[in-house]
Design an enzyme around this catalytic site. Structure first.
Site, short mmCIF file in Angstrom:
data_model
loop_
_atom_site.label_atom_id
_atom_site.label_comp_id
_atom_site.label_asym_id
_atom_site.label_seq_id
_atom_site.Cartn_x
_atom_site.Cartn_y
_atom_site.Cartn_z
N GLN A 11 -2.61 -10.45 -7.62
CA GLN A 11 -2.88 -10.70 -9.06
C GLN A 11 -2.00 -9.80 -9.94
O GLN A 11 -1.32 -10.26 -10.84
CB GLN A 11 -4.33 -10.38 -9.40
N ASP A 45 4.69 -5.18 5.45
CA ASP A 45 3.27 -5.10 5.78
C ASP A 45 2.90 -3.62 5.74
O ASP A 45 3.47 -2.81 6.50
CB ASP A 45 3.03 -5.69 7.18
N THR A 110 -9.03 2.36 -7.86
CA THR A 110 -10.17 1.53 -8.21
C THR A 110 -11.39 2.32 -8.70
O THR A 110 -11.56 3.49 -8.33
CB THR A 110 -10.57 0.70 -6.97
N TYR A 134 -14.07 0.39 1.63
CA TYR A 134 -12.93 0.12 0.76
C TYR A 134 -12.72 1.29 -0.21
O TYR A 134 -11.61 1.79 -0.37
CB TYR A 134 -13.18 -1.19 -0.01
N LYS A 138 -9.46 3.78 -0.49
CA LYS A 138 -8.64 3.90 -1.71
C LYS A 138 -8.61 5.35 -2.20
O LYS A 138 -7.57 5.85 -2.64
CB LYS A 138 -9.17 2.98 -2.80
N TRP A 159 -12.45 -4.50 -12.12
CA TRP A 159 -12.85 -5.86 -12.53
C TRP A 159 -11.63 -6.69 -12.93
O TRP A 159 -11.57 -7.27 -14.03
CB TRP A 159 -13.87 -5.80 -13.66
N1 LIG Z 1 -9.15 -6.97 -7.90
C1 LIG Z 1 -9.86 -6.02 -8.50
O1 LIG Z 1 -10.90 -6.30 -9.12
C2 LIG Z 1 -9.42 -4.59 -8.46
C3 LIG Z 1 -10.24 -3.62 -9.04
C4 LIG Z 1 -9.83 -2.28 -9.02
C5 LIG Z 1 -8.64 -1.93 -8.45
N2 LIG Z 1 -7.87 -2.86 -7.87
C6 LIG Z 1 -6.61 -2.42 -7.24
O2 LIG Z 1 -5.54 -2.99 -7.95
C7 LIG Z 1 -4.45 -3.25 -7.06
C8 LIG Z 1 -4.02 -4.70 -7.20
O3 LIG Z 1 -5.15 -5.51 -6.89
P1 LIG Z 1 -5.10 -7.11 -7.02
O4 LIG Z 1 -6.37 -7.53 -7.67
O5 LIG Z 1 -3.80 -7.55 -7.58
O6 LIG Z 1 -5.20 -7.48 -5.48
P2 LIG Z 1 -4.97 -8.89 -4.76
O7 LIG Z 1 -4.81 -9.98 -5.76
O8 LIG Z 1 -6.01 -8.97 -3.69
O9 LIG Z 1 -3.55 -8.65 -4.10
C9 LIG Z 1 -3.39 -7.74 -3.06
C10 LIG Z 1 -2.01 -7.95 -2.50
O10 LIG Z 1 -1.86 -7.04 -1.42
C11 LIG Z 1 -1.31 -7.76 -0.34
N3 LIG Z 1 -1.66 -7.13 0.93
C12 LIG Z 1 -2.87 -7.01 1.51
N4 LIG Z 1 -2.75 -6.35 2.67
C13 LIG Z 1 -1.44 -6.08 2.82
C14 LIG Z 1 -0.68 -5.45 3.82
N5 LIG Z 1 -1.23 -4.94 4.94
N6 LIG Z 1 0.65 -5.33 3.65
C15 LIG Z 1 1.25 -5.84 2.54
N7 LIG Z 1 0.59 -6.47 1.57
C16 LIG Z 1 -0.75 -6.58 1.72
C17 LIG Z 1 -1.86 -9.14 -0.45
O11 LIG Z 1 -1.06 -10.02 0.29
P3 LIG Z 1 -1.65 -11.25 1.16
O12 LIG Z 1 -1.78 -12.35 0.16
O13 LIG Z 1 -0.61 -11.48 2.18
O14 LIG Z 1 -2.96 -10.79 1.70
C18 LIG Z 1 -1.78 -9.35 -1.94
O15 LIG Z 1 -0.49 -9.75 -2.34
C19 LIG Z 1 -4.94 -2.85 -5.67
O16 LIG Z 1 -4.53 -1.54 -5.39
C20 LIG Z 1 -6.46 -2.87 -5.80
O17 LIG Z 1 -7.06 -1.98 -4.89
C21 LIG Z 1 -8.21 -4.20 -7.88
#
Ligand SMILES: NC(=O)c1ccc[n+]([C@@H]2O[C@H](COP(=O)([O-])OP(=O)(O)OC[C@H]3O[C@@H](n4cnc5c(N)ncnc54)[C@H](OP(=O)(O)O)[C@@H]3O)[C@@H](O)[C@H]2O)c1
Length: 313
Positions: A11, A45, A110, A134, A138, A159
């Protein structure tokens, strides 16, 4: 400026491709080696150290922006080691490689690093206490990056949602097409934050570094909370999504949304009840304004409505 972008199909990563583009040459990477739209890119990866190191060597970046993460919160309870490989171990590796190359790192963390028993918005100085595997992975990733000695920005957000990807807003819109009544948790509080807002602010942060003399940059580094202004519950967020989506013609009817407690909706990993983050630091240091979460929601609903009607957003 050369920027290595990990997780370019997530995202936040997807939005970063656009917001970072004016700053320099972007080297996007995904786990599959393919970008949304099917263009090839570097394959990285986080669980495979050689792929991480090879991407850093090949692209010789000034910045490493890590938007990749293990984000499957419930699955992490059953495979904490795998979550740690991506969310913790990889950060030590990235940090050490950044030190060797003299690169800076921007990394995301997060609200799940907190126990969620706060009474006021969490600041960067508040005590952590993750409730889930998780959250632990993090938090350990933050420590690993900090311990590496790399110049870094750690951006804690919460969120997160967007017009694409796996998120609460898209789940709610799907459910609204399937059901007349829904029950949504009303005792967890947070700040719904569009991925685009995060990506726009992060681009501003990197641009500010580039325009600041080296010996003044330390004041711009460290840990920052970045979320929309205001707060709500998942129930409040769902109600606002339905009201706006109906007005925009994205759903045929507004379902009834019953408020329930977290106890009535058990999940494998416990969620923090209080996820509201204090953004005073990022607003002050970077002199930015953060829009209200309802403003962000209007923009994402508008984007979805434009896509639906065939207009480019
Ligand atoms: N989503 C939330 O509500 C939220 C809240 C707080 C903080 N965050 C943090 O914000 C950041 C971005 O989150 P997001 O919402 O954009 O996450 P997301 O949409 O779930 O995207 C995560 C990305 O990481 C990739 N990924 C997962 N495992 C991997 C691996 N082993 N090697 C390489 N790539 C990998 C995924 O690829 P695949 O498609 O191949 O799996 C995907 O492109 C993250 O650090 C997350 O912890 C997110």
């Amino acid at each position: 400026m050369k920027i290595l972008l990990l997780g370019a199909d997530g995202q936040v990563g997807f939005e970063l491709q656009r917001t970072l583009a004016p700053l320099g040459e972007i080297a996007p990477c995904t786990r599959k080696g393919i970008l949304p739209g099917n263009a090839p890119c570097m394959q990285v990866d986080l669980a495979l150290p050689n792929s991480v190191l090879a991407a850093i060597e090949t692209s010789a970046p000034d910045w490493i922006v890590n938007a990749a993460a293990w984000t499957a919160v419930d699955r992490a309870e059953d495979d904490e080691q795998a979550a740690r490989r991506a969310n913790t171990d990889a950060l030590a590796l990235i940090g050490e490689a950044a030190v060797r190359r003299g690169a800076r790192v921007l990394h995301f963390s997060t609200d799940y690093v907190f126990a969620g028993d706060g009474q006021r918005p969490y600041t960067e100085d508040d005590a952590t206490g993750p409730l889930s595997a998780y959250g632990r992975s993090k938090l350990a990733g933050e420590h690993a990056l900090r311990s590496s000695g790399a110049a870094h920005l750690i951006v804690r957000t919460a969120w997160v949602y967007a017009a694409r990807g796996h998120n609460f807003l898209r789940s709610m819109l799907r459910l609204a097409g399937e059901r007349d009544q829904l029950a949504v948790v009303d005792d967890q509080h947070g700040c719904p934050t569009p991925a685009r807002l995060i990506a726009e602010v992060c681009a501003q942060m990197i641009a500010r570094h580039a325009n600041t003399p080296e010996d003044h940059r330390a004041a711009l580094e460290g840990l920052f909370h970045l979320v929309s202004r205001g707060q709500t519950s998942w129930h409040g967020f769902a109600s606002s999504i339905f009201e706006r989506a109906h007005r925009a013609g994205l759903i045929a009817r507004v379902p009834e949304v019953a408020p329930i407690t977290s106890a009535a909706y058990p999940t494998r990993a416990p969620r923090p009840a209080w996820s509201v983050l204090d953004t005073t630091r990022v607003r002050g240091v970077y002199d930015i304004h953060l829009p209200h979460w309802q403003h962000g929601l209007d923009a994402v609903i508008g984007e979805l409505a434009a896509v639906r009607s065939g207009v480019r957003g």
